[in-house]
Design a protein around this motif. Structure first.
Motif, PDB file in Angstrom:
ATOM      1  N   GLY A 400     -50.831  -7.489 -58.303  1.00 45.24           N
ATOM      2  CA  GLY A 400     -51.100  -6.704 -57.112  1.00 45.24           C
ATOM      3  C   GLY A 400     -49.973  -6.769 -56.103  1.00 45.24           C
ATOM      4  O   GLY A 400     -48.870  -7.265 -56.374  1.00 45.24           O
ATOM      5  N   VAL A 401     -50.255  -6.254 -54.916  1.00 43.19           N
ATOM      6  CA  VAL A 401     -49.260  -6.141 -53.836  1.00 43.19           C
ATOM      7  C   VAL A 401     -49.900  -6.619 -52.543  1.00 43.19           C
ATOM      8  O   VAL A 401     -51.100  -6.411 -52.309  1.00 43.19           O
ATOM      9  CB  VAL A 401     -48.772  -4.679 -53.690  1.00 43.19           C
ATOM     10  CG1 VAL A 401     -47.856  -4.532 -52.470  1.00 43.19           C
ATOM     11  CG2 VAL A 401     -48.050  -4.227 -54.948  1.00 43.19           C
ATOM     12  N   ALA A 402     -49.101  -7.258 -51.675  1.00 44.59           N
ATOM     13  CA  ALA A 402     -49.534  -7.672 -50.331  1.00 44.59           C
ATOM     14  C   ALA A 402     -48.594  -7.058 -49.306  1.00 44.59           C
ATOM     15  O   ALA A 402     -47.376  -7.265 -49.366  1.00 44.59           O
ATOM     16  CB  ALA A 402     -49.549  -9.191 -50.200  1.00 44.59           C
ATOM     17  N   ALA A 403     -49.150  -6.292 -48.375  1.00 46.30           N
ATOM     18  CA  ALA A 403     -48.365  -5.668 -47.297  1.00 46.30           C
ATOM     19  C   ALA A 403     -48.769  -6.307 -45.979  1.00 46.30           C
ATOM     20  O   ALA A 403     -49.962  -6.388 -45.658  1.00 46.30           O
ATOM     21  CB  ALA A 403     -48.608  -4.160 -47.263  1.00 46.30           C
ATOM     22  N   THR A 404     -47.774  -6.757 -45.202  1.00 47.75           N
ATOM     23  CA  THR A 404     -48.050  -7.470 -43.949  1.00 47.75           C
ATOM     24  C   THR A 404     -47.317  -6.797 -42.797  1.00 47.75           C
ATOM     25  O   THR A 404     -46.094  -6.594 -42.849  1.00 47.75           O
ATOM     26  CB  THR A 404     -47.616  -8.938 -44.031  1.00 47.75           C
ATOM     27  OG1 THR A 404     -48.330  -9.568 -45.092  1.00 47.75           O
ATOM     28  CG2 THR A 404     -47.912  -9.663 -42.716  1.00 47.75           C
ATOM     29  N   ILE A 405     -48.071  -6.462 -41.768  1.00 46.25           N
ATOM     30  CA  ILE A 405     -47.504  -5.956 -40.514  1.00 46.25           C
ATOM     31  C   ILE A 405     -47.469  -7.109 -39.517  1.00 46.25           C
ATOM     32  O   ILE A 405     -48.500  -7.756 -39.275  1.00 46.25           O
ATOM     33  CB  ILE A 405     -48.350  -4.806 -39.940  1.00 46.25           C
ATOM     34  CG1 ILE A 405     -48.334  -3.599 -40.878  1.00 46.25           C
ATOM     35  CG2 ILE A 405     -47.840  -4.394 -38.565  1.00 46.25           C
ATOM     36  CD1 ILE A 405     -49.245  -2.476 -40.413  1.00 46.25           C
TER      37      ILE A 405
END
Length: 418
Positions: A400-405
């Protein structure tokens, strides 16, 4: 009348001085046995005529410079009080530059700590070389220089300048000679220079303000365009699904439309240029996820870990949903068994990190989510926060993928809360 007394005063003082000199010379050996009275009377008369001529020329030149004659303009010594609408240091810089650029200025001494400036100024010869030379009493003291003394008095956001322009001689010399209006000219020139610099600074400030406003308008327009690119495709897809369900499963269609109304209720009140809160964005995203659950069924699971203390944190609208949409579209929908979406929020030293992770297909097969959604998020963060905010997209082990703002605790943003 004042000009008459000005000339009369000079003539009287010179008469007594010349008479005293004539009497002294008459008692000396060369003139004691000769009748030198007519010669002395003629010389005194010529000298007094030259004094009158010089005084009248002074008055005429002062009238040309000032436009009128009064006690302040006729005098050899000029004083000005100039109010500058800047703090004392900036006012001093304006004053110092104005004096240094004065024609024929020399020996300039400026002390920024004490806010004082001293300078000498070569006195011009307004009428060129005098034909009578040393016969003119006004030339007997030599060609004097002028001098300038200026101080800045600090005020409440302002600087008050006291400017003094005078001859390089004691005040007693004012009874015998005139400065041909040169100190008046210097005082007026410095005042004009300061006024011009203030006006130029104001124009530059107004120009910068207009440029800033224009840039703000352009930024808001770009934000609106980016925002408009994110919302429509979800609405179109949802309405298309609801249309299909009305024919196949009316009850599910009713649930989907109910969640859509809930979604719109949290979307429509926001202006395109207004910040939202993390709590509102979670409500919006939850409505979106409920709609997606109706479409994906048990293939979609959700886990949310957001402390209540962070729900009031201001964030740009639609960004959280964009990351969730990206996770479902690129990670979970293409995966046969579906998966889970995690929404996490943490605070560190005031800054907040919001992470959306999934266990979908990941970078290798989905291309890492490099579409318009993440590009718009990055561009909006740059326009709103500059370099203070960031978006990172990494692999989420084991898949999977993790996107962090990451958002700053407090910053000046282009989007404003109404």
């Amino acid at each position: 009348m004042k000009s008459f007394f000005f000339v009369f005063r000079l003539v009287v003082f010179w008469f007594f001085v010349l008479l005293f000199v004539a009497l002294m010379l008459a008692n000396t050996a060369p003139f004691r046995h000769h009748d030198a009275a007519p010669t002395f009377i003629l010389l005194i008369f010529i000298a007094l005529m030259l004094v009158v001529t010089g005084a009248v020329s002074h008055l005429r030149r002062v009238r040309l410079i000032a436009g009128h004659l009064d006690d302040s303009t006729m005098g050899n010594r000029q004083r000005r009080q100039i109010e500058i609408p800047f703090e004392a240091g900036e006012a001093f810089d304006l004053l110092d530059a104005a004096i240094r650029e004065l024609p024929r200025s020399e020996d300039v001494e400026s002390a920024r700590d004490s806010l004082q400036v001293r300078a000498k100024v070569q006195r011009p010869k307004p009428y060129g070389h005098h034909p009578l030379g040393r016969l003119d009493p006004s030339r007997w003291f030599g060609h004097l220089r002028n001098q300038i003394f200026a101080t800045v008095t600090p005020g409440d956001g302002t600087g008050s300048v006291t400017l003094i322009c005078e001859p390089e001689a004691g005040a007693w010399s004012d009874w015998f000679r005139v400065d041909d209006g040169t100190n008046l000219e210097n005082a007026e020139a410095i005042t004009r220079a300061i006024t011009r610099r203030i006006a130029e600074k104001r124009r530059n400030e107004q120009m910068r303000a207009r440029q800033t406003e224009t840039e703000k308008e352009r930024t808001v327009a770009r934000l609106n365009l980016l925002h408009a690119q994110v919302e429509p495709h979800f609405l179109y897809n949802t309405l298309a699904s609801a249309q299909y369900l009305t024919r196949t499963d009316p009850q599910q269609a009713d649930h989907m439309l109910g969640h859509l109304i809930h979604y719109l209720r949290h979307s429509l009140p926001q202006r395109d240029d207004a910040l939202s809160t993390l709590g509102d964005e979670l409500e919006r995203t939850s409505a979106y996820l409920e709609i997606m659950r109706l479409r994906m069924g048990p293939r979609l699971a959700l886990q949310i870990d957001v402390p209540d203390t962070l729900r009031a944190f201001a964030i740009p609208p639609m960004m959280l949903q964009t990351l969730v949409e990206n996770a479902i579209k690129h990670g979970l929908e293409p995966k046969p068994g579906g998966g889970t979406v995690w929404i996490l929020a943490r605070q560190d030293d005031g800054a907040i990190a919001i992470t959306v992770a999934d266990d979908g297909r990941g970078f290798n097969e989905a291309g890492g989510g490099t579409g318009i959604g993440l590009k718009n998020v990055r561009e909006r963060l740059r326009l709103i926060y500059g370099a203070e905010a960031s978006l990172s997209v990494v692999s989420n082990a084991p898949e999977g993928v993790a996107a962090t703002i990451t958002l700053p605790p407090r910053s000046t943003t282009t989007e404003t809360v109404s």
